[in-house]
Design an enzyme around this catalytic site. Structure first.
Site, PDB file in Angstrom:
ATOM      1  N   GLY A  91      -1.723 -13.784  13.157  1.00  0.00           N
ATOM      2  CA  GLY A  91      -2.824 -14.356  12.393  1.00  0.00           C
ATOM      3  C   GLY A  91      -4.030 -14.653  13.274  1.00  0.00           C
ATOM      4  N   SER A 187       0.805  -8.304  16.352  1.00  0.00           N
ATOM      5  CA  SER A 187      -0.560  -8.774  16.170  1.00  0.00           C
ATOM      6  C   SER A 187      -0.848  -9.993  17.054  1.00  0.00           C
ATOM      7  CB  SER A 187      -0.810  -9.061  14.687  1.00  0.00           C
ATOM      8  OG  SER A 187      -2.181  -9.209  14.436  1.00  0.00           O
ATOM      9  N   TYR A 188      -1.258 -11.118  16.458  1.00  0.00           N
ATOM     10  CA  TYR A 188      -1.540 -12.293  17.292  1.00  0.00           C
ATOM     11  C   TYR A 188      -0.259 -12.874  17.891  1.00  0.00           C
ATOM     12  CZ  TYR A 188      -4.198 -16.166  19.168  1.00  0.00           C
ATOM     13  OH  TYR A 188      -4.802 -17.053  20.039  1.00  0.00           O
ATOM     14  N   ASP A 396      -3.730   2.091  13.213  1.00  0.00           N
ATOM     15  CA  ASP A 396      -4.245   0.733  13.024  1.00  0.00           C
ATOM     16  C   ASP A 396      -5.589   0.637  13.731  1.00  0.00           C
ATOM     17  OD1 ASP A 396      -4.613  -2.045  12.763  1.00  0.00           O
ATOM     18  OD2 ASP A 396      -3.405  -2.459  14.553  1.00  0.00           O
ATOM     19  N   HIS A 448      -0.777  -1.178  11.309  1.00  0.00           N
ATOM     20  CA  HIS A 448      -0.668  -2.452  12.025  1.00  0.00           C
ATOM     21  C   HIS A 448       0.745  -3.014  11.970  1.00  0.00           C
ATOM     22  CE1 HIS A 448      -2.544  -5.972  13.838  1.00  0.00           C
ATOM     23  NE2 HIS A 448      -1.929  -6.750  12.963  1.00  0.00           N
TER      24      HIS A 448
END
Length: 474
Positions: A91, A187-188, A396, A448
């Site tokens: 996020g 991701s994060y 992505d 992603h």
């Protein structure tokens, strides 16, 4: 007198032993009761399964009243002999229940009406025990009683709270103590996972009950501000998403090392996204987007360059599609707000004053502590001997393969197995290179969320990672 003294000493010793043993037995009983209370009998609309599931809360900070929500799906066979894999979504502010569990690596998928579940045959719990953690407090069902926590959080607290969660969770589930543990995410979580791994390594250095962490694996991972951002605009240009002119302006105008860009640079980003990208899903540039009823998309342009971004913008409306479904967040947001689902999962027991969402915009907008680069942590954990894999779906555009390659190159690692194509079912699954201390792999045609787009390839990644073996060459 000596005999009397000896008898008295023996009696006191026995009493003390009985007291200690009684306390230990009570503690074991309390832990067993807590674990039993977290057992999921069945989820609404769930197909019958043989493996056990647990979910609930672990308090990580009593004063603030911070409690993190988890969902454990045990291995489908021989769970006592299988390792524990912890999954974190990024996020910052996005839910591992919404993404990892429900549309990527978990055993269930949510149907289009959110009325029930169906099985994912490529679930990672075919190989391991899977623990999905919603972190930090404020994500998904995880909560805090101190509202200021939602406006003042970041990397540091997330790592500390996640470590505290694991310590206390293993007290509740002592059969996992001494079990091999691997951390995974995307991701994060490129921040969360290495940061938590470092916290565990530091904790183990002075603990009598170390967590047996063996390694971690991250996908499309936010890693290093400068190289991630340079790699991102390079990807946009090399994949014909932006013009030569806009690319040159971005490179010449933006200072990719800054957390907050100049207004001129931000304007260029928004121009590229609004005027040049077109109606695409940034998380898979070749997949159909999830359209609103008027035909427009919920713009991923709300994501900003400096990674204070929401990698999963909720998408409100959907249209029937074959194959990949870009609207899966919608189904999760309906399903996990159902009272019967929350009851079955022992969730929302404190009646959180907001609805469950796949991502928390409040957390995302108020993320006040972020590392500029995770590369120093990589160097520390490589030296500590952890097994480290980094993978990247190559379509992505949010955290693209070029960003990851630029970042990894800064580690200047020795190549032990040069670049080669790896295979899955006689097709090229992607490309990989093995370094001393780290393995890098791409996944061909994945966006992603790699396990969403290429579930079979993602499961092969897990198997090879767990075995510490290179990906198959044929």
């Amino acid at each position: 007198m000596k005999i009397m003294a000896s008898l008295m000493y023996l009696s006191l010793t026995l009493l003390l032993l009985l007291h200690i043993t009684g306390r230990a037995a009570a503690t074991v009983e309390e832990e067993a009761a807590a674990a039993a209370a977290d057992r999921i009998v069945s989820l609404p609309g769930q197909p019958k399964v043989a493996f056990r599931q647990y979910s609930g809360y672990v308090t990580v900070h009593e004063t603030a009243g911070r409690a993190l929500f988890y969902w454990l799906t045990e291995a489908q066979s021989q769970p006592l002999s299988k390792p524990l894999v912890v999954w974190l979504n990024g996020g910052p502010g996005c839910s591992s229940v919404a993404y990892g569990a429900s549309e990527e690596i978990g055993p269930f998928r949510i149907n289009k009406t959110a009325s029930g579940l169906y099985l994912n045959k490529f679930s990672w719990n075919t190989e391991v025990n899977l623990l999905f953690l919603e972190t930090p407090a404020g994500v998904g069902f995880s909560y805090t009683n101190r509202s200021s926590d939602l406006l003042n959080t970041g990397d540091h607290r997330t790592a500390k709270d996640s470590l505290q969660f694991l310590i206390r969770w293993m007290d509740r589930f002592p059969s996992y103590k001494g079990r091999d543990v691997y951390l995974t995410g995307e991701s994060y979580a490129g921040h969360y996972v290495p940061q938590l791994a470092r916290e565990i390594v530091h904790y183990n250095a002075h603990s009598k009950h170390p967590i047996k962490i063996k390694g971690f694996m991250v996908g499309n991972a936010v890693t290093d501000n400068y190289h991630d951002n340079l790699g991102t605009v390079t990807y946009w240009w090399s994949h014909a998403m932006i013009s030569d002119k806009t690319y040159r302006q971005l490179v010449n105008t933006c200072n990719f090392r800054q957390q907050k860009e100049s207004n001129e640079c931000e304007s260029l980003y928004y121009y590229a996204m609004d005027q040049e990208f077109g109606n695409i899903d940034q998380y898979n540039i070749y997949a159909p987007p999830c359209n609103n009823s008027d035909g427009s998309t919920l713009a991923a342009g709300a994501t900003t360059r400096h990674h204070m971004r929401l990698p999963h913008q909720p998408r409100r409306a959907f249209r029937p599609l074959s194959g990949y479904d870009p609207c899966t967040e919608k189904y999760a947001e309906i399903y996990y707000n159902r009272p019967d689902v929350q009851k079955a999962m022992h969730a929302n027991t404190t009646r959180i004053p907001y609805k469950w969402t796949a991502c928390s915009e409040t957390l995302n907008r108020n993320w006040n502590d972020t590392d500029d680069s995770i590369l120093p942590i990589y160097r520390e954990l490589i030296a500590a001997g952890l097994r480290i894999w980094v993978f990247s779906g190559d379509v992505d555009s949010v955290v693209p393969v070029t960003a990851t390659r630029y970042s990894i190159a800064q580690l200047k690692l020795h190549v032990t197995t040069p670049w080669y194509p790896w295979y899955i079912k006689n097709q090229v699954g992607g490309w990989t290179e093995v370094y001393k201390g780290l393995t890098f792999a791409t996944v061909r045609g994945a966006g992603h969320e790699v396990p969403l787009f290429k579930p079979r390839a993602a499961l092969q990644l897990l198997r090879s990672f767990l075995r510490g073996e290179p990906l198959p060459k044929s």
